[in-house]
Structures are given as structure tokens and as C-alpha cells.
Design an enzyme around this catalytic site. Structure first.
Site, PDB file in Angstrom:
ATOM      1  N   ARG A  93       0.885  -1.171   0.000  1.00 58.99           N
ATOM      2  CA  ARG A  93       0.000   0.000   0.000  1.00 58.99           C
ATOM      3  C   ARG A  93       0.920   1.219   0.000  1.00 58.99           C
ATOM      4  O   ARG A  93       1.637   1.475   0.974  1.00 58.99           O
ATOM      5  CB  ARG A  93      -0.903  -0.013   1.239  1.00 58.99           C
ATOM      6  CG  ARG A  93      -1.940   1.120   1.266  1.00 58.99           C
ATOM      7  CD  ARG A  93      -2.852   0.933   2.463  1.00 58.99           C
ATOM      8  NE  ARG A  93      -3.692   2.104   2.670  1.00 58.99           N
ATOM      9  CZ  ARG A  93      -4.930   2.242   2.206  1.00 58.99           C
ATOM     10  NH1 ARG A  93      -5.479   1.265   1.497  1.00 58.99           N
ATOM     11  NH2 ARG A  93      -5.631   3.337   2.445  1.00 58.99           N
ATOM     12  N   HIS A 153      -6.896   1.434  -6.962  1.00 60.26           N
ATOM     13  CA  HIS A 153      -7.233   0.707  -5.733  1.00 60.26           C
ATOM     14  C   HIS A 153      -8.034  -0.540  -6.134  1.00 60.26           C
ATOM     15  O   HIS A 153      -9.217  -0.676  -5.799  1.00 60.26           O
ATOM     16  CB  HIS A 153      -8.049   1.607  -4.810  1.00 60.26           C
ATOM     17  CG  HIS A 153      -8.132   1.125  -3.393  1.00 60.26           C
ATOM     18  ND1 HIS A 153      -7.500  -0.019  -2.935  1.00 60.26           N
ATOM     19  CD2 HIS A 153      -8.798   1.638  -2.310  1.00 60.26           C
ATOM     20  CE1 HIS A 153      -7.751  -0.177  -1.657  1.00 60.26           C
ATOM     21  NE2 HIS A 153      -8.537   0.806  -1.250  1.00 60.26           N
ATOM     22  N   GLN A 213     -10.186  -2.890  -3.671  1.00 58.98           N
ATOM     23  CA  GLN A 213     -11.448  -2.307  -3.225  1.00 58.98           C
ATOM     24  C   GLN A 213     -12.548  -2.581  -4.239  1.00 58.98           C
ATOM     25  O   GLN A 213     -13.694  -2.858  -3.882  1.00 58.98           O
ATOM     26  CB  GLN A 213     -11.302  -0.801  -3.015  1.00 58.98           C
ATOM     27  CG  GLN A 213     -12.593  -0.113  -2.571  1.00 58.98           C
ATOM     28  CD  GLN A 213     -13.080  -0.584  -1.214  1.00 58.98           C
ATOM     29  OE1 GLN A 213     -12.326  -0.580  -0.250  1.00 58.98           O
ATOM     30  NE2 GLN A 213     -14.343  -0.998  -1.126  1.00 58.98           N
ATOM     31  N   ASP A 243     -16.254   8.833  -2.827  1.00 57.11           N
ATOM     32  CA  ASP A 243     -15.038   8.636  -2.035  1.00 57.11           C
ATOM     33  C   ASP A 243     -14.735   9.963  -1.353  1.00 57.11           C
ATOM     34  O   ASP A 243     -15.304  11.010  -1.707  1.00 57.11           O
ATOM     35  CB  ASP A 243     -13.884   8.209  -2.958  1.00 57.11           C
ATOM     36  CG  ASP A 243     -12.626   7.820  -2.192  1.00 57.11           C
ATOM     37  OD1 ASP A 243     -12.729   7.551  -0.984  1.00 57.11           O
ATOM     38  OD2 ASP A 243     -11.543   7.800  -2.796  1.00 57.11           O
ATOM     39  N   CYS A 245     -15.930   3.384  -0.107  1.00 61.02           N
ATOM     40  CA  CYS A 245     -14.812   2.525   0.305  1.00 61.02           C
ATOM     41  C   CYS A 245     -14.377   2.762   1.742  1.00 61.02           C
ATOM     42  O   CYS A 245     -13.675   1.931   2.314  1.00 61.02           O
ATOM     43  CB  CYS A 245     -13.633   2.706  -0.658  1.00 61.02           C
ATOM     44  SG  CYS A 245     -12.914   4.361  -0.652  1.00 61.02           S
ATOM     45  N   ARG A 253     -14.131  -6.833   1.688  1.00 56.91           N
ATOM     46  CA  ARG A 253     -12.691  -6.718   1.444  1.00 56.91           C
ATOM     47  C   ARG A 253     -12.008  -8.008   1.892  1.00 56.91           C
ATOM     48  O   ARG A 253     -11.113  -8.519   1.218  1.00 56.91           O
ATOM     49  CB  ARG A 253     -12.105  -5.525   2.212  1.00 56.91           C
ATOM     50  CG  ARG A 253     -12.393  -4.149   1.629  1.00 56.91           C
ATOM     51  CD  ARG A 253     -11.599  -3.883   0.346  1.00 56.91           C
ATOM     52  NE  ARG A 253     -10.165  -3.974   0.557  1.00 56.91           N
ATOM     53  CZ  ARG A 253      -9.404  -2.971   1.019  1.00 56.91           C
ATOM     54  NH1 ARG A 253      -9.943  -1.803   1.319  1.00 56.91           N
ATOM     55  NH2 ARG A 253      -8.090  -3.132   1.157  1.00 56.91           N
TER      56      ARG A 253
END
Length: 306
Positions: free
Chosen positions: A102, A129, A132, A223, A263, A291
Site C-alpha cells: 500500500r 485501488h 477495493q 469517495d 470505500c 474486502r
């Protein structure tokens, strides 16, 4: 051997296969059945950017698969503190069976993968991402929203938007992206997505009007407007995104049975209202749990294709 750096590298069939494995494992977990599909294996988790959901989901996921996850922050290793990426990649991949990173730059991920002897997973970069989006689409499947979906993304043209572009282009569904002027997606990623959409039949449109994007949508998603590293732009961004909050009035333009995705973390009253976030159409906590299950499906799939 396959890496998972962006959905661009995967076919529709492969994406759905990963999710099918994840759903199968989820069903087993709910029945308290834990099959050691990755017994004795180790996942190295490199965090240059901190995260709640990414760490918990990968660490718990690897444990439930019979393996072990090793947390490595940028304070724990020499990556970015003098040691070249390629050297760190060679060392860690000689000791571990899989690596999740990450980070900030997509280029770092790609360089690490180039020198890694084991699969590398993008746990988030500034460009994409993808893990996700596996969870998001798994949630859509469980809610029955994977049949001819119309997805409206409202907000910043960021790594989440880029990943929605790739998922839409690969799976062939309609995606409407609403961003303020000056906050659009990366033109190169748009070009890639539109080229792929021609092959899959996906319909991808862009607008600066959130209402235009949400009208008749079956899935509405957003987001945060201020991602990690953008804190100094907070006041400027809040002003630029005025009118982009997903509130009850905006959700009312979607279909009556539309679902809301985010998310997380979500900033209540900023990009989404409290009423929408906690409302009947919100499936954000089911999405967050997925997830765990989607990433288990991914790790098992990557392990099979080594």
C-alpha cells in the site's frame, strides 16, 4: 506467475473467477469452516500508507486461509530509506510467498513486481485501488446489482475512479463519472478505459453534473474529497466540490432500489450525508466486510497461478 497491480491486466473471466472463489470461501466462513488453502505460507504487507480495512482484511484473511501475514511499515524496513526498491523486492520475495503493498506511486509497485519472485498485490496506490473494486463488485453481486448495472461515481477523479473505469471497461457495464472541473480523471487512464470499453461494450460517460450522473443509476458511489497527503488542500477542495455531496436529494434521482457504496473512511456531512450513509440503501459495511472475502479469493487465485 501473475501480479495484481491494476484491473487492466485481468480479463472479465479472471475477475469473475476470483470473486467466485471469494464468495465460496465467504460461505464456508459463515458456516465456521476454515480450509487451510494457504497453509504454511506468508504474506508480507508493506504499508507506506496506513489503513484500517486493508491491514485487518489481509491479516485476518491470510490467517483464515491457514497462513501468516507480516506487517511492515516504512519504519520497519529500509525501503525508501536508502535501499533500492529492486533490492528490497529480491530480499522479501525470497522469504515470503506473496507481497501486498500500500503505497503512493504506482511506479514503485511496478518496479517491485518486476524484481519479485512471488505475486505482488496493489493494496492501494495513487493511481489505482483494485482490491477495493473486487469488494465493491462482490457486494453488487450479493445485492443483485450485477445484472446490467448503471453505476454513478460522484466526486474526485482519483484512484477509486480510475479503478471503476477499469472495472466497467473490463466487465462491460455502464459507468457515469461526475467530477468538478479541474478534478477529472487522469487522461491516460481515461484513454485506456475507453479503448477497452470498445471491446467489452461498456458505456462510460463523463460529466460535471452529479444529478446527470445519478439519474436512473442502480449503484451510487463516492469517495473522500481529501485523500491522504492532500490535507493542505482541504479548504480549496471543499469549496470546489460544493454540490457534490451524496445526500437524500441526490440519491432520490437514482432508482428506488439503488444501493450506495463508499470505500471508507467516510466523512459524514462532507462527501456523503449522515442520512444516506446510515440509510436503508447504504451497504457500506457489507462492502467493507467483503474486502476480507474478495481478497482471500484473490490470494488463493494468485497462489494457483504461480
Amino acid at each position: 506467475m501473475r501480479h495484481f497491480l491494476t484491473l487492466k491486466d485481468y480479463t472479465k473471466e479472471e475477475i469473475l473467477e476470483i470473486l467466485t472463489i471469494g464468495l465460496e470461501i465467504k460461505k464456508e466462513v459463515k458456516a465456521k469452516e476454515f480450509k487451510p488453502r494457504m497453509a504454511g505460507q506468508t504474506l508480507a504487507m508493506i504499508f507506506e500508507k496506513s489503513s484500517t480495512r486493508t491491514r485487518v482484511s489481509f491479516e485476518v484473511g491470510m490467517y483464515q486461509l491457514g497462513g501468516h501475514a507480516l506487517f511492515l511499515s516504512n519504519r520497519d524496513i529500509h525501503l525508501g530509506r536508502g535501499e533500492p526498491v529492486k533490492d528490497t523486492a529480491r530480499v522479501i520475495s525470497s522469504m515470503c510467498d506473496m507481497v501486498m503493498i500500500r503505497t503512493y506511486e504506482q511506479a514503485m509497485l511496478e518496479e517491485f513486481a518486476l524484481y519479485s519472485k512471488v505475486p505482488v498485490i496493489n493494496g492501494l496506490s495513487d493511481s489505482y485501488h483494485p482490491v477495493q473494486l473486487l469488494a465493491d463488485y462482490m457486494t453488487m453481486m450479493e445485492c443483485g446489482k450485477d445484472k446490467n448495472p448503471v453505476v454513478a461515481y460522484v466526486g474526485d477523479g482519483n484512484n477509486m475512479t480510475h479503478s471503476w473505469l477499469m472495472l466497467s471497461a473490463k466487465l462491460g457495464f455502464e459507468l457515469r463519472v461526475a467530477t468538478p472541473k479541474g478534478y477529472e480523471c487522469d487522461p491516460a487512464i481515461i484513454a485506456d478505459a475507453l479503448a477497452l470499453a470498445e471491446q467489452s461494450g461498456a458505456k462510460i460517460t463523463f460529466t460535471n453534473d452529479p444529478k446527470e450522473a445519478v439519474k436512473g443509476a442502480t449503484v451510487v458511489t463516492t469517495d473522500t474529497w481529501i485523500s491522504m497527503g492532500q490535507e493542505e488542500e482541504k479548504a480549496q477542495r471543499i469549496k470546489a466540490f460544493e454540490g457534490y455531496i451524496v445526500d437524500e436529494a441526490l440519491m432520490a434521482l437514482a432508482t428506488d432500489d439503488a444501493i450506495f457504496l463508499h470505500c471508507l473512511p467516510a466523512y459524514r456531512g462532507v462527501e456523503v450525508s449522515e442520512a444516506v450513509l446510515d440509510g436503508a440503501q447504504s451497504v457500506i459495511f457489507e462492502e467493507a466486510e467483503n474486502r476480507l472475502h474478495a481478497q482471500k479469493g484473490l490470494m488463493v487465485w494468485l497462489n494457483k497461478h504461480r
